[in-house]
Design a protein around this motif. Structure first.
Motif, PDB file in Angstrom:
ATOM      1  N   TRP A 312      17.439  19.815 -77.069  1.00 48.83           N
ATOM      2  CA  TRP A 312      16.252  20.267 -77.033  1.00 48.83           C
ATOM      3  C   TRP A 312      16.114  21.426 -78.011  1.00 48.83           C
ATOM      4  CZ3 TRP A 312      14.897  16.978 -74.353  1.00 48.83           C
ATOM      5  CH2 TRP A 312      15.580  16.362 -73.083  1.00 48.83           C
ATOM      6  N   LYS A 315      14.144  20.437 -81.116  1.00 51.90           N
ATOM      7  CA  LYS A 315      12.644  20.530 -81.157  1.00 51.90           C
ATOM      8  C   LYS A 315      12.212  21.737 -81.537  1.00 51.90           C
ATOM      9  CE  LYS A 315      11.729  17.026 -77.734  1.00 51.90           C
ATOM     10  NZ  LYS A 315      11.172  16.854 -76.490  1.00 51.90           N
ATOM     11  N   ILE A 316      13.053  22.807 -81.105  1.00 50.96           N
ATOM     12  CA  ILE A 316      12.576  24.194 -81.152  1.00 50.96           C
ATOM     13  C   ILE A 316      12.842  24.758 -82.734  1.00 50.96           C
ATOM     14  CG2 ILE A 316      13.154  26.664 -80.737  1.00 50.96           C
ATOM     15  CD1 ILE A 316      13.242  26.054 -77.881  1.00 50.96           C
TER      16      ILE A 316
ATOM     17  N   MET B 143       3.219  22.506 -80.104  1.00 50.72           N
ATOM     18  CA  MET B 143       3.423  20.917 -79.491  1.00 50.72           C
ATOM     19  C   MET B 143       4.596  20.532 -79.979  1.00 50.72           C
ATOM     20  SD  MET B 143       1.399  17.569 -80.777  1.00 50.72           S
ATOM     21  CE  MET B 143       1.459  16.059 -79.468  1.00 50.72           C
ATOM     22  N   VAL B 144       5.306  20.838 -80.984  1.00 51.49           N
ATOM     23  CA  VAL B 144       6.817  20.376 -81.160  1.00 51.49           C
ATOM     24  C   VAL B 144       7.799  21.127 -80.371  1.00 51.49           C
ATOM     25  CG1 VAL B 144       8.425  19.925 -82.880  1.00 51.49           C
ATOM     26  CG2 VAL B 144       6.016  19.600 -83.339  1.00 51.49           C
ATOM     27  N   CYS B 145       7.395  22.626 -80.363  1.00 49.60           N
ATOM     28  CA  CYS B 145       8.419  23.532 -79.757  1.00 49.60           C
ATOM     29  C   CYS B 145       8.417  23.523 -78.306  1.00 49.60           C
ATOM     30  CB  CYS B 145       8.242  24.907 -80.221  1.00 49.60           C
ATOM     31  SG  CYS B 145       8.887  25.372 -81.722  1.00 49.60           S
ATOM     32  N   ARG B 147       7.701  21.589 -75.663  1.00 52.48           N
ATOM     33  CA  ARG B 147       8.460  20.802 -74.714  1.00 52.48           C
ATOM     34  C   ARG B 147      10.088  21.233 -74.742  1.00 52.48           C
ATOM     35  NH1 ARG B 147       5.763  17.098 -72.235  1.00 52.48           N
ATOM     36  NH2 ARG B 147       3.588  16.798 -73.374  1.00 52.48           N
ATOM     37  N   GLY B 148      10.471  21.676 -75.955  1.00 54.35           N
ATOM     38  CA  GLY B 148      11.990  21.964 -76.071  1.00 54.35           C
ATOM     39  C   GLY B 148      12.052  23.437 -75.224  1.00 54.35           C
TER      40      GLY B 148
END
Lengths: 342, 340
Positions: A312, A315-316, B143-145, B147-148
């Motif tokens: 994850w 994504k960040i 939007m990208v971050c 969910r992370g």
């Protein structure tokens, strides 16, 4: 000399420098941290291409669409539909894959041209038009099958299995580089598309028109440029890229699934943006996009090498990169604007 | 003329309901279930299931009227669920006694997700209003971050809860109606009051039509944009609580998936133009209900759920083409010709 400096300090190039510079910095940091574990090998580098070729192929078309000031959200769904056509056609209907690919090309390019036509002549915003296109493609995909279908055909197998190994000379004999590194059909297709994209953008009248429309659509119209034709063709070309991306993804996973590549459209847009393409249109380049794809693919590679971080964090990290690049873009745009007005 | 855009959506909705009625003559029947104290029926179900999108679309209407879009709402739905379930889960781990699910006050279980989502909305608003970024890109970041962040908050796990007060939000009944419908009505009423009875709605339209002109006439355009994004963040949080209460769990991968798309479509079908300017909250509500009606109708034909997208696309395409400028001009011209 000063002319060269002035040419190289063009805002468009500065974004490419930023992308390449940050890529090299991250690559260097990775090499420093995980160099002893094989981060520096040719194999790691080539794998970034192999694992992200389908994003890259799609990003070529997306870059052009973004340069015209538009957006295309249908690419992931169209690529998924292509995979489904190939899988369903070859495995269940026993049609030759070449026919399936040709059919996908007709559908993908046709849908792209149709969306371009709606955007240009019905004045529907690109966001809404291509969103509807995305729903349509994804829905048709689910109508065909909801299950993942394996692709079983000798032609697909040979295409997916085709590899060029990197060789080097040891005592006069050509041997494979250790650890074994190779490029496959997808990587070649990706690089060819980048070259074609660069050629179209930099060397053809069509490419100049794309930049002109993105710079100022109204001026382009008043100058008598074929705005309507160019815009429709750009969406058609993006449809072509989506289909090729779908083909490349199908070769990569050797199956078709109705939910594959969900959200890929935004990943592709992210690649283009961190590659220096402005969403307001008018600015962007294929080289930038190439490095944008590499930059996006180096993050998962680093997380894999670390081995402790959850995926994850990727994504960040991507989000933070995006933020960083938009800030750089903002600074560059305001700086060049100030320079022009001064 | 002002309502002609909404009219298209209303007509489409009526037409769809008639088709439903033809397939199922008992489509409009509503029955009362004493055990849950709730009314049941297709209409109730459509309203109930459309509530998440309706609530988000209320905020999205403002943002689209300002000439932007917010792509992060789906991710915020996931974040709200993750925060709420994290607070509920702690208690299960520490006490492990049924009925004693919360260490912290249940109040905080409801408020903290909303605060987090509002802050994220403010982050979007800050980037757009002060940073001068394009909304689509500024919200793409979260939007990208998002969910992370949701995954990291919950360690990538999916928690479930059985806490009864939490269940009420998504599955409870109030005044014989499902609670989500009540929440939606309250939100819509508040937004209608806020935009039509205060100057805020007029300011939004002014900024959406011409930002520099409105700034020159003394409107704090940046503040209006900031507030609109903060409201949308808050509403996404409410929607996320409803969603996670329905499934009594958090699902960082699938919660709110494609909500941003559905919300934007609801707004556009409702007659608010993507280029900004005038907006219609009533139209948005109808648009959201229309989308849900399409899904219900497609279920009646026995078609798999993912394939509803194709039908959604077809009906939306018809509505949008009918609303598009050249088509409306063509009809207006024909109408004028018939009169003269």
């Amino acid at each position: 000399m000063s002319r060269i400096i002035r040419k190289l300090s063009n805002p468009m190039y500065i974004m490419i420098y930023a992308t390449v510079g940050i890529f090299l910095a991250i690559y260097g940091a990775g090499a420093w941290a995980y160099g002893d574990r094989g981060f520096l090998t040719l194999r790691t580098f080539v794998n970034m291409f192999i694992d992200n070729a389908y994003y890259g192929i799609s990003a070529v078309g997306m870059t052009m669409v973004l340069i015209t000031g538009g957006i295309d959200l249908s690419v992931g769904a169209v690529a998924s539909l292509t995979g489904m056509f190939i899988a369903y056609g070859t495995t269940i209907l026993h049609i030759h894959p070449a026919v399936c690919i040709a059919f996908s090309l007709v559908v993908g390019v046709g849908l792209g041209l149709l969306m371009g036509w709606v955007i240009e002549y019905l004045n529907v915003p690109p966001f809404i038009t291509t969103l509807t296109g995305m729903f349509l493609a994804r829905g048709v995909c689910s109508l065909i099958s909801r299950e993942s279908i394996n692709i079983q055909h000798s032609m697909i197998d040979s295409l997916a299995g085709w590899k060029i190994y990197f060789m080097h000379q040891v005592n006069g004999n050509w041997v494979k580089v250790k650890p074994i590194a190779f490029v496959n059909f997808n990587v070649i297709l990706f690089l060819v598309m980048i070259v074609i994209g660069t050629f179209i953008l930099q060397r053809t009248r069509f490419g100049r028109n794309i930049y002109a429309i993105g710079g100022n659509e109204q001026s382009a119209r008043l100058m008598g440029l074929p705005v309507a034709r160019t815009k429709i063709l750009v969406y058609g070309f993006n449809g072509l890229c989506s289909v090729l991306a779908g083909l490349s993804y199908a070769l990569y996973v050797k199956s078709g699934w109705n939910l594959s590549l969900q959200g890929a459209e935004l990943d592709v847009i992210t690649c283009a943006v961190i590659g220096g393409t402005l969403l307001t249109g008018g600015v962007g380049s294929m080289i930038g996009t190439l490095f944008g794809v590499l930059l996006k693919s180096i993050i998962p590679a680093l997380i894999t090498f670390n081995g402790h971080l959850l995926s994850w964090w990727g994504k960040i990290a991507t989000g933070v990169l995006l933020l960083l690049f938009i800030c750089i873009q903002g600074i560059v745009v305001s700086w060049s604007g100030r320079k022009r007005s001064a | 003329m002002k309502n002609s855009k909404i009219l298209g959506a209303v007509m489409a909705e009526v037409l769809l309901l008639l088709v439903c009625l033809m397939i199922r003559p008992d489509f409009f029947s509503i029955s009362y279930q004493p055990s849950t104290g709730m009314l049941y029926g297709n209409i109730i179900d459509i309203l109930n299931r459309s509530s998440e999108i309706t609530i988000i679309a209320m905020g999205m209407t403002l943002i689209i009227a300002l000439g932007g879009t917010d792509l992060s709402v789906g991710a915020l739905v996931a974040v709200a669920g993750a925060v709420a379930l994290k607070l509920l889960r702690w208690d299960v781990l520490e006490y492990n006694t049924p009925g004693d699910y919360t260490v912290c006050n249940f109040f905080w279980v409801l408020v903290l997700p909303l605060v987090v989502c509002t802050l994220m909305g403010m982050f979007n608003g800050f980037l757009v209003a002060k940073g001068g970024m394009q909304p689509i890109i500024a919200t793409l970041i979260l939007m990208v971050c998002g969910r992370g962040v949701a995954q990291i908050l919950t360690d990538g796990k999916q928690f479930t809860t059985g806490y009864a007060p939490f269940k009420v939000i998504g599955q409870g009944a109030f005044l014989w109606l499902p609670v989500p419908i009540i929440i939606t009505v309250v939100v819509v009423a508040f937004m209608a009051w806020f935009t039509r009875k205060t100057a805020f709605g007029t300011f939004v339209e002014a900024v959406g039509i011409n930002r520099s002109a409105s700034r020159l006439s003394g409107i704090n355009a940046a503040m209006i944009i900031f507030i609109a994004f903060a409201i949308t963040g808050l509403l996404s949080g409410i929607s996320g609580l409803i969603y996670s209460s329905r499934i009594m769990s958090n699902d960082s991968n699938n919660a709110g998936l494609n909500y941003e798309m559905d919300a934007i479509l609801a707004v556009v079908i409702g007659g608010t133009s993507m280029t900004g300017g005038k907006f219609s909250l009533a139209g948005t509500v109808i648009g959201s209900i229309l989308i849900r009606t399409i899904v219900t109708l497609v279920y009646y034909f026995g078609i798999v759920s993912e394939a509803t997208m194709a039908f959604k696309a077809l009906i939306i395409a018809v509505v949008i083409v009918l609303q598009s400028e050249p088509v409306r001009k063509y009809f207006a011209k024909r109408k004028g010709a018939a009169k003269s």
